[in-house]
Design an enzyme around this catalytic site. Sequence first.
Site, PDB file in Angstrom:
ATOM      1  N   ASN A   4     -10.128   0.054   0.171  1.00  0.00           N
ATOM      2  CA  ASN A   4      -8.673   0.130   0.135  1.00  0.00           C
ATOM      3  C   ASN A   4      -8.179  -0.408  -1.204  1.00  0.00           C
ATOM      4  OD1 ASN A   4      -5.919  -0.104   0.461  1.00  0.00           O
ATOM      5  ND2 ASN A   4      -6.013  -1.137   2.453  1.00  0.00           N
TER       6      ASN A   4
ATOM      7  N   CYS B 283       0.809  -1.228   0.000  1.00  0.00           N
ATOM      8  CA  CYS B 283       0.000   0.000   0.000  1.00  0.00           C
ATOM      9  C   CYS B 283       0.840   1.275   0.000  1.00  0.00           C
ATOM     10  CB  CYS B 283      -0.946   0.005   1.202  1.00  0.00           C
ATOM     11  SG  CYS B 283      -2.143  -1.351   1.198  1.00  0.00           S
TER      12      CYS B 283
ATOM     13  N   HIS C 115      -3.430   7.387   2.767  1.00  0.00           N
ATOM     14  CA  HIS C 115      -3.801   6.066   2.267  1.00  0.00           C
ATOM     15  C   HIS C 115      -5.204   5.738   2.760  1.00  0.00           C
ATOM     16  CE1 HIS C 115      -3.917   1.945   1.247  1.00  0.00           C
ATOM     17  NE2 HIS C 115      -3.649   1.478   2.453  1.00  0.00           N
TER      18      HIS C 115
END
Length: 324
Positions: A281, A114, A251
């Site tokens: 996500n 990520c 994020h």
Amino acid sequence: MQPCSILAGCGGYLPERIVSNDELARTVDTSDEWIRERTGIRQRHFAAHHETTAFMGTAAARAALADAGATVDDVDAIILATSTPDQAFPATALRVQAALGVKRGFGFDLSAACAGFIYGLSVADGLIKARQATGVLVIGSEVYSRILNWQDRGTCVLFGDGAGAVFLRAAASDGEVDRRGILSTHIHAQGTLGDILYVDGAVGQPDHPGHLVMNGREVFRHAVTRLAEAVDEAMAANGLTHADIDWLVPHQANRRIIDAMGRKLSLPPERVVVTVDRHANTSAASVPLALAEARQDGRIRDGQLVLLEALGGGLTWGSALVRM
């Protein structure tokens, strides 16, 4: 005089299929209330068979070039951050290079989960400052729907697919703090924490053996601490304070983590870009997707100071400070 990296354009791509929490609850032991309360997610996008990492990355790259008023002739490097490459090799970045029609330069994939887009920005900025490139596409593209364990309700409800991209252009730097472009990047990793978030096999194609495995409690515990450290590192490196930040683009993993970071920076919610409710996500794609949305709807404007941050499996984490 050393060149600097101007963030000239942003773009994104989301698959056509939207999957609501209620739709997931038909096949997964979960509910809309359970997902929203713990994560803030209400829907996500899942890729169709043709919407591969390269396909989505190419679409996002085209949008970023258009936003920058650039063409493929301006591109001499492509960095594609992904945990779900289409193939072991060639690099997905090179599939994007071919699809765009870029005929020069180089490209490669970057694996930092990520945090991949932040890592990619750091590498691209270094290439520009070293005069090895003058126009760099940095892309985050992911098809996490193909690595989820649908028997694990604690993870399969958290992720979605998509791609985001930026085009960085070299420009002369005057060395002033208020100049445009990437002011600094800060990347870190701690391999001893690799087993709290990982994929247990090979990934990328619709038919694959690997699934994502996560200890959510441990990831959450480390996320807020590590991200706060990376943010403070960026502020100190540039002689700035939290009050100087116009926008936080975090994020998009969990609304609770996003809200915690906003509070640590004393930023009101309206100055924190949030897409996790609609995108879930999307790993390396989440920061550039959120940045592209806020740039295109007029929230983030030229001259504003934007802080980007992300944490992913590895563990990997980092921050970037950009003057738009």
